[in-house]
Scaffold this motif. Structure first.
Motif, PDB file in Angstrom:
ATOM      1  N   TYR A 432       0.936  -1.199  -0.006  1.00 33.42           N
ATOM      2  CA  TYR A 432       0.026  -0.172   0.001  1.00 33.42           C
ATOM      3  C   TYR A 432       0.915   1.163   0.021  1.00 33.42           C
ATOM      4  CZ  TYR A 432      -3.617   3.243   1.353  1.00 33.42           C
ATOM      5  OH  TYR A 432      -4.667   4.234   1.336  1.00 33.42           O
ATOM      6  N   ASP A 434       0.621   5.812  -0.507  1.00 30.21           N
ATOM      7  CA  ASP A 434      -0.583   6.913  -0.545  1.00 30.21           C
ATOM      8  C   ASP A 434       0.337   8.296  -0.358  1.00 30.21           C
ATOM      9  OD1 ASP A 434       0.343   6.526   2.136  1.00 30.21           O
ATOM     10  OD2 ASP A 434      -1.906   6.066   2.859  1.00 30.21           O
ATOM     11  N   LEU A 436      -0.077  11.885   1.786  1.00 28.78           N
ATOM     12  CA  LEU A 436      -0.631  12.331   2.968  1.00 28.78           C
ATOM     13  C   LEU A 436      -1.040  13.896   3.056  1.00 28.78           C
ATOM     14  CD1 LEU A 436       1.676  10.641   5.494  1.00 28.78           C
ATOM     15  CD2 LEU A 436      -0.292   9.406   4.402  1.00 28.78           C
ATOM     16  N   HIS A 446      -2.853  11.986   7.151  1.00 26.41           N
ATOM     17  CA  HIS A 446      -3.556  10.890   6.936  1.00 26.41           C
ATOM     18  C   HIS A 446      -3.677  10.858   5.325  1.00 26.41           C
ATOM     19  CE1 HIS A 446      -4.750  10.660  11.251  1.00 26.41           C
ATOM     20  NE2 HIS A 446      -4.813  11.988  11.178  1.00 26.41           N
ATOM     21  N   SER A 447      -3.872   9.567   5.144  1.00 26.65           N
ATOM     22  CA  SER A 447      -4.235   9.240   3.537  1.00 26.65           C
ATOM     23  C   SER A 447      -5.072  10.009   2.963  1.00 26.65           C
ATOM     24  CB  SER A 447      -4.405   7.874   3.513  1.00 26.65           C
ATOM     25  OG  SER A 447      -4.901   7.518   1.983  1.00 26.65           O
ATOM     26  N   ASP A 449      -6.698   9.121   0.219  1.00 24.71           N
ATOM     27  CA  ASP A 449      -7.567   8.037  -0.231  1.00 24.71           C
ATOM     28  C   ASP A 449      -8.494   7.577   0.833  1.00 24.71           C
ATOM     29  OD1 ASP A 449      -6.412   8.190  -2.521  1.00 24.71           O
ATOM     30  OD2 ASP A 449      -5.010   6.303  -2.387  1.00 24.71           O
ATOM     31  N   ASP A 450      -8.102   7.391   2.104  1.00 28.26           N
ATOM     32  CA  ASP A 450      -8.748   7.317   3.172  1.00 28.26           C
ATOM     33  C   ASP A 450      -9.831   8.329   3.910  1.00 28.26           C
ATOM     34  OD1 ASP A 450      -7.489   4.664   3.086  1.00 28.26           O
ATOM     35  OD2 ASP A 450      -6.103   5.179   4.796  1.00 28.26           O
ATOM     36  N   ARG A 464       4.084   7.990   1.341  1.00 28.89           N
ATOM     37  CA  ARG A 464       4.323   6.953   2.228  1.00 28.89           C
ATOM     38  C   ARG A 464       4.494   5.550   1.560  1.00 28.89           C
ATOM     39  NH1 ARG A 464       0.542   6.467   7.171  1.00 28.89           N
ATOM     40  NH2 ARG A 464      -1.004   5.657   5.468  1.00 28.89           N
TER      41      ARG A 464
END
Length: 587
Positions: A432, A434, A436, A446-447, A449-450, A464
């Protein structure tokens, strides 16, 4: 030993005799379960181990002799509270093949016992060498999906192995599919009284588990079945019973080592040791009952090795863990290795004078008990949990089960380990990755995507990559880093590598990092790193990569790196970059 106690703090004698240490905390309430389990296991063990002896061309009583020393040794040296060791299917068949090859056609069966005892000592020495070399670490390759698949495979093998006992249909063939096909071909020979006896026992066992789960149903089922045979003369209807039990205890003796060539024996000893230990550790781990019930793989090597050496000097043969007897003991309520001491006492009684007690136990009832115990190994909720977690691990579970069923324990486990390693390599070669950013109301980065409402920092790509960097994923890392830059919504000024997951790096990866830095530099993009751990920094310094990046652009934390970027941005544009929280600048 407490789960919080370091192994190095435990005295050596306690580490070497964990069974004795465990008995210091024995609780009185456990005794009933251990006694019931011991009686149940003994009732099944007696005819089973006698059959194994006959398979190897040895006297039937040798199987009973071979059960005594391993149980006693494991009580002292073993780390599993519930596992039962002694004669078992796989090692017995491998021993039969090995002894047959070592003795040869000209030697005759009279040498079988001598060579089997020498082979047991050889297997024991191989395990002890493994203990000294601390080779128990290899069991770390046995993942949870492998364990669940192994148990399913063993369950199927256990059930198929009882077809003859519960139907009285003679089956032939060394492989499971041969045995099943033989059963289908001879299905017309099914003996109705035998099937009815087995069916009644199964109905009783499943009914008792459903209605009164704590009831000692296994031993009650066997006693009722034996009573029915004795009172109503059911054996006259053709029901097979254990019958007469041979008597006498084994006499210690030193085998004649001149009977066999060591180098010819060694491959068989190593093969049996590998299979036996794999079976041993998987069974022990499967029945670990609590967090404090720790299975020490190196100690298991010592226990199994010592048990086999002892057996060699007591006219025995190679042994390992018995999955079927362990399941029976667990199902009957075993709490500790005290149940094995009960088994020893009963086997000695049988050898001396108590044989008639077991003579009326019907084979059909014993077979039904093993089938019932085998069904308890198939953990459906755990299969559902594995399926929800990751489909690749469910595939590993299924392949392990199928391979154990079709090819045996060693091939099955080996194939499963290879698949596990390939799946691991697949995941770390394309992990994985991504970019940030910051999320309103949530501390840290934080990601993107998330968190759909997250916002990147203007001109900054915080990248990351969740894996150590090495030759197998170096190209993937570089291509995904460049992709992150290409997909950035604004022109990129800094590429900041969040290296918290990049705990390891090899020379190929260092070269890729150098190429990436140079490529970005040619585009006017600064390469920087954050959360660089000391171990990683020490690995990179000899390559001069840290020097090329510049120590001012290698940061211990993400906030300090982002703040440094914001300050540089502010100096050039006289404003704060968009997407950066005010508290970053204030700190």
């Amino acid at each position: 030993m407490s789960a919080h106690t370091k192994r190095s703090e435990v005295p050596l004698w306690q580490r070497l005799v964990p069974g004795v240490v465990a008995m210091r905390g024995y609780e009185r309430g456990w005794l009933k379960g251990d006694v019931v389990a011991g009686v149940t296991v003994a009732a099944y063990l007696v005819p089973q181990v006698m059959a194994y002896s006959i398979i190897m061309g040895l006297p039937a009583v040798a199987g009973l002799w071979a059960a005594l020393a391993p149980l006693a040794v494991y009580f002292v040296l073993g780390t599993s509270r519930k596992m039962s060791i002694g004669p078992e299917t796989t090692t017995s068949l491998m021993t039969a093949a090995g002894v047959g090859a070592l003795v040869g056609a000209a030697g005759g069966p009279e040498r079988y016992a001598e060579v089997a005892a020498i082979l047991a000592i050889g297997v024991g020495l191989v395990c002890i060498v493994g203990f000294v070399g601390r080779l128990g670490f290899v069991t770390r390759l046995l993942s949870r999906p492998v364990l669940i698949g192994y148990l399913i495979g063993i369950a199927v093998l256990m059930m198929v192995s009882q077809l003859s006992k519960v139907t009285k249909v003679e089956t032939e063939g060394e492989e499971i599919w041969h045995e099943i096909w033989s059963f289908i071909q001879n299905a017309g020979q099914i003996h109705l009284p035998t099937v009815l006896m087995a069916g009644a026992v199964l109905i009783f066992l499943f009914g008792a588990k459903w209605l009164i789960p704590k009831f000692p149903s296994p031993i009650v089922a066997l006693l009722v079945a034996a009573g029915a045979v004795a009172i109503f003369g059911l054996d006259k209807l053709g029901l097979e019973v254990i019958g007469e039990i041979p008597r006498g205890l084994p006499a210690p003796r030193v085998p004649d080592f001149s009977e066999v060539d060591f180098w010819a024996l060694l491959p068989y000893a190593v093969g049996i040791a590998i299979v036996g230990f794999s079976d041993n550790i998987l069974t022990a781990r499967a029945f670990a009952s609590s967090k404090d019930d720790k299975v020490d793989s190196n100690q298991e090597l010592l226990a199994l090795g010592t048990a086999n050496v002892a057996n060699g000097f007591l006219q025995g043969f190679p042994v390992s863990s018995s999955g079927s007897r362990t399941v029976l003991g667990n199902t009957a309520g075993a709490k500790t290795q005290v149940h094995s001491m009960v088994v020893i006492a009963l086997v000695i009684m049988v050898l001396l004078f108590a044989g008639p007690v077991l003579e009326y136990f019907p084979d059909a009832a014993l077979g039904a008990l093993v089938i019932y115990a085998a069904t308890q190994l198939i953990d459906v909720p755990e299969l559902k949990r594995i399926a929800r977690f990751r489909k690749s691990e469910l595939i590993i579970t299924a392949v392990t089960a199928l391979a154990v069923i079709l090819f045996g324990v060693l091939v099955g486990i080996s194939l499963a380990i290879v698949l596990s390693i390939l799946d691991l390599i697949r995941r770390i070669t394309s992990p994985y990755a991504d970019v940030l950013g910051y999320v309103s109301g949530i501390a840290g980065m934080h990601s993107l995507d998330d968190y759909p409402d997250s916002e990147p920092v203007e001109g900054l790509v915080v990248f990351r990559y969740d894996s150590p960097l090495f030759f197998a994923n170096a190209d993937d890392f570089s291509s995904r880093a460049l992709q992150a830059i290409d997909e950035a919504p604004q022109p990129v000024r800094w590429f900041l590598l969040n290296a918290e997951a990049n705990t390891e790096v090899d020379l190929t990866a260092v070269d890729i990092l150098k190429d990436l830095r140079e490529e970005l530099e040619s585009q006017g993009i600064r390469f920087a790193m954050a959360r660089v751990k000391q171990d990683l920094q020490r690995s990179l310094e000899p390559t001069q990569f840290i020097r090329d990046v510049g120590k001012d652009y290698v940061f211990a934390t993400l906030p300090t790196a982002v703040r440094a970027y914001a300050e540089e941005f502010h100096e050039r544009f006289s404003r704060v970059p968009e997407g950066i929280p005010k508290d970053i600048l204030e700190n």
